[in-house]
Design an enzyme around this catalytic site. Structure first.
Site, PDB file in Angstrom:
ATOM      1  CB  ALA A 256      -8.001  -3.027  -9.919  1.00 23.59           C
ATOM      2  N   GLY A 257      -5.511  -0.744  -8.933  1.00 24.71           N
ATOM      3  CA  GLY A 257      -5.308   0.594  -8.366  1.00 24.71           C
ATOM      4  C   GLY A 257      -6.427   1.028  -7.436  1.00 24.71           C
ATOM      5  CG  LEU A 258      -9.233  -1.792  -6.518  1.00 18.05           C
ATOM      6  CD1 LEU A 258      -9.772  -3.115  -5.984  1.00 18.05           C
ATOM      7  CD2 LEU A 258     -10.325  -1.062  -7.293  1.00 18.05           C
TER       8      LEU A 258
ATOM      9  CB  SER B  15      -2.331   0.263  -4.808  1.00 17.61           C
ATOM     10  OG  SER B  15      -3.603   0.410  -5.372  1.00 17.61           O
TER      11      SER B  15
ATOM     12  NE  ARG C  97      -7.515  -4.926   2.296  1.00 18.82           N
ATOM     13  CZ  ARG C  97      -6.457  -5.362   2.978  1.00 18.82           C
ATOM     14  NH1 ARG C  97      -5.435  -4.552   3.179  1.00 18.82           N
ATOM     15  NH2 ARG C  97      -6.408  -6.586   3.456  1.00 18.82           N
TER      16      ARG C  97
ATOM     17  CD  GLU D  85      -7.729  -0.205   6.889  1.00 21.80           C
ATOM     18  OE1 GLU D  85      -6.960  -0.850   6.169  1.00 21.80           O
ATOM     19  OE2 GLU D  85      -8.804   0.286   6.468  1.00 21.80           O
TER      20      GLU D  85
ATOM     21  NE  ARG E 168      -5.927   2.410   3.576  1.00 21.00           N
ATOM     22  CZ  ARG E 168      -5.634   1.342   2.853  1.00 21.00           C
ATOM     23  NH1 ARG E 168      -6.066   0.154   3.229  1.00 21.00           N
ATOM     24  NH2 ARG E 168      -4.885   1.444   1.779  1.00 21.00           N
TER      25      ARG E 168
ATOM     26  CG  HIS F 270      -2.136  -0.260   6.789  1.00 24.35           C
ATOM     27  ND1 HIS F 270      -2.202  -1.159   5.738  1.00 24.35           N
ATOM     28  CD2 HIS F 270      -3.414   0.036   7.107  1.00 24.35           C
ATOM     29  CE1 HIS F 270      -3.476  -1.401   5.451  1.00 24.35           C
ATOM     30  NE2 HIS F 270      -4.228  -0.675   6.256  1.00 24.35           N
TER      31      HIS F 270
ATOM     32  CG  ASP G 267       1.992  -2.844   8.410  1.00 24.43           C
ATOM     33  OD1 ASP G 267       1.797  -1.973   7.530  1.00 24.43           O
ATOM     34  OD2 ASP G 267       1.470  -3.980   8.372  1.00 24.43           O
TER      35      ASP G 267
ATOM     36  CG  ASN H 243      -1.920  -4.489  -5.736  1.00 25.99           C
ATOM     37  OD1 ASN H 243      -2.072  -3.377  -6.246  1.00 25.99           O
ATOM     38  ND2 ASN H 243      -2.609  -5.546  -6.087  1.00 25.99           N
TER      39      ASN H 243
ATOM     40  CB  CYS I 203       1.352  -6.392   4.171  1.00 27.41           C
ATOM     41  SG  CYS I 203       1.951  -4.712   4.173  1.00 27.41           S
TER      42      CYS I 203
HETATM   43  O1  SUG Z   1      -4.978  -2.092   1.777  1.00 31.40           O
HETATM   44  N1  SUG Z   1      -3.424  -2.981  -1.222  1.00 31.40           N
HETATM   45  C1  SUG Z   1      -3.523  -3.121   0.219  1.00 31.40           C
HETATM   46  C2  SUG Z   1      -2.156  -3.317   0.815  1.00 31.40           C
HETATM   47  C3  SUG Z   1      -2.265  -3.702   2.268  1.00 31.40           C
HETATM   48  C4  SUG Z   1      -0.938  -3.740   2.929  1.00 31.40           C
HETATM   49  N2  SUG Z   1      -1.073  -4.146   4.257  1.00 31.40           N
HETATM   50  C5  SUG Z   1      -0.373  -3.645   5.306  1.00 31.40           C
HETATM   51  N3  SUG Z   1       0.300  -2.528   5.207  1.00 31.40           N
HETATM   52  N4  SUG Z   1      -0.442  -4.274   6.413  1.00 31.40           N
HETATM   53  C6  SUG Z   1      -4.214  -1.902   0.828  1.00 31.40           C
HETATM   54  O2  SUG Z   1      -3.957  -0.788   0.373  1.00 31.40           O
HETATM   55  C7  SUG Z   1      -4.305  -2.810  -3.458  1.00 31.40           C
HETATM   56  C8  SUG Z   1      -5.365  -3.460  -4.275  1.00 31.40           C
HETATM   57  C9  SUG Z   1      -5.518  -2.912  -5.663  1.00 31.40           C
HETATM   58  O3  SUG Z   1      -5.134  -1.785  -5.896  1.00 31.40           O
HETATM   59  O4  SUG Z   1      -6.051  -3.646  -6.473  1.00 31.40           O
HETATM   60  C10 SUG Z   1      -4.494  -3.018  -1.999  1.00 31.40           C
HETATM   61  O5  SUG Z   1      -5.613  -3.220  -1.550  1.00 31.40           O
END
Ligand code: SUG
Length: 429
Positions: free
Chosen positions: A17-19, A26, A136, A170, A203, A239, A241, A350, A356
């Site tokens: 969904a590109g959130l 994403s 999130r 986070e 974040r 992030h 990581d 994503n 992760c």
């Molecule tokens: O928070 N993607 C997560 C990916 C998290 C990765 N985690 C670490 N780096 N530890 C985020 O951006 C995408 C969901 C969407 O677009 O539907 C998303 O939430």
């Protein structure tokens, strides 16, 4: 101490969904058709790999999705179907948020300080508030429920509720830890960002990192607050990581991961004189390539024979410059000896690589025995989970499917089947 990697089982609603603003994968894959069943099986495949390496593996469960409780807090009323239908009619983005499977990335579930680092000798875990993104932020309540169930024994564990918003936290994705081989103790590193970088939010807020360190009772003299570089955030390292990983006495990072790498290096050397810092120069692997391939979002693990392995995403192997650099790394007789490639492409699309997908918890044998065994994995449980996924998880989800009542029902039933197969009561988790 024994390290257990708790991976999030990828939920039946996994979709694109590109959130996540600032998460290039994403944004790039927004609107594509996802493959939840394949995604979840890829996730289990990675867990099987770590177990085959002789490592302990745990699991966290997908959250309740669609998240009708969350939609109710936004004023939608009626039974679940009515709540969902009216939210879809009113604002499709709300349903995308309520359907997100993002709890799979358990590196964002919380921050873990092992008992050897804390003043009271307990393993402290702070639930992350994930306050920057709505999809999130709604994870925290269910994450807390699972953590309190898994680590319920107060003789070994202390769970902290999330730091209040708006201090963005986070979790372990912005946390690193180094230990000395020669008995100089450990250092905990909390990585934070400042403001916006290249239009992307940072974040992890410094105030939240400081609060977590304080609550966990970490010796301030062995705590480092490390600022992430703006260049890394602007290039898509939402992030830390995504550009750095640590394990044991090794810190593996991109040249441009931190705002002041020289200061970090000397602070680490003062505390852990035998630390090995492996920095990948930008002229060998650009920041852009590192973020595209998720080279640093690998799991750096200590194998039973004492050597270290990197569990890398397949995208890192598929890039010639990255793979060549890694070949030189393992050939040079340093601490990292082995490369393991895991295919987690559905999660990668994503923005979630191997690292992760897991939360590391270090425990001694007594604390390990105190963890609720339903959160620990073995081959038999793995096979059971795979059968549920193969039977219940949707094969694909296209953007318009998110408004289909049959999908809502199917995903709810799929999660319930998994919850039952793992021995949890229907309302326990
Ligand atoms: O928070 N993607 C997560 C990916 C998290 C990765 N985690 C670490 N780096 N530890 C985020 O951006 C995408 C969901 C969407 O677009 O539907 C998303 O939430």
């Amino acid at each position: 101490m024994i390290e257990v990697n708790f991976d999030g089982i990828i939920g039946p609603t996994h979709n694109y969904a590109g959130l996540s603003i600032g998460n290039i994968a994403s944004a790039t894959n927004a609107g594509d058709v996802s493959a939840p069943r394949l995604a979840a099986l890829q996730g289990i495949g990675k867990m099987r790999r770590t177990m085959a390496l002789g490592l302990r593996q745990g699991i966290f469960l997908p959250h309740v999705r669609p998240n009708t409780d969350w939609l109710r807090t936004l004023g939608f009323v009626g039974d679940d179907a009515e709540v969902l239908a009216s939210a879809w009619a009113s604002d499709r983005a709300l349903i995308a948020n309520a359907m997100s499977a993002s709890a799979m990335w358990t590196a964002n579930a919380g921050t873990v300080s092992p008992s050897s680092d804390t003043a009271d000798g307990l393993c402290h875990i702070s639930v992350a508030n994930l306050s920057t993104m709505p999809h999130r932020a709604s994870e925290a309540a269910q994450t807390e429920r699972q953590l309190r169930l898994a680590f319920a024994d107060p003789r070994f564990f202390r769970i902290h509720s999330p730091v209040p918003a708006p201090f963005g936290d986070e979790g372990a994705a912005n946390f690193m830890r180094l230990t000395s081989q020669a008995g100089h103790g450990a250092v905990e590193m909390f990585v934070y960002g400042e403001g916006n970088a290249g239009g992307f939010p940072s974040r992890q807020h410094r105030t939240a990192s400081e609060a977590v360190a304080r609550r966990h009772g970490i010796d301030p003299a062995r705590t480092l607050l490390v600022r992430q570089s703006d260049a890394a955030i602007a290039a898509g390292a939402f992030h830390n990581d995504v550009v750095a990983v640590s394990n044991g006495h090794v810190l593996f990072a991109h040249e441009h991961a931190f705002a002041n790498p020289a200061a970090l290096r000397s602070a680490v050397q003062a505390l852990i004189p035998d630390a090995v810092m492996i920095e990948v120069p930008a002229d060998r692997v650009s920041l852009h390539t590192a973020i595209r391939t998720y080279l640093f979002n690998s799991q750096l693990v200590t194998l039973p024979d004492g050597g270290m392995a990197l569990i890398l995403p397949a995208e890192a192997r598929d890039d010639e410059t990255v793979w060549m650099w890694l070949g030189e790394l393992v050939a040079c007789n340093g601490p990292i000896r082995q490369l393991e490639v895991a295919d987690v492409r559905e999660s990668m699309r994503n923005g979630g690589g191997p690292a992760c997908l897991r939360l590391r918890v270090q425990v001694d044998p007594d604390a390990l025995a105190a963890i609720d065994p339903r959160f620990l994995l073995d081959e038999t449980v793995c096979a059971r989970i795979e059968r549920v996924i193969a039977r219940e998880w949707p094969e694909t989800i296209a953007p318009d499917d998110l408004g289909d009542p049959r999908l809502w029902e199917r995903c709810t039933a799929a999660r319930q089947a998994l919850v039952a197969a793992l021995g949890f009561g229907p309302d326990e988790i």
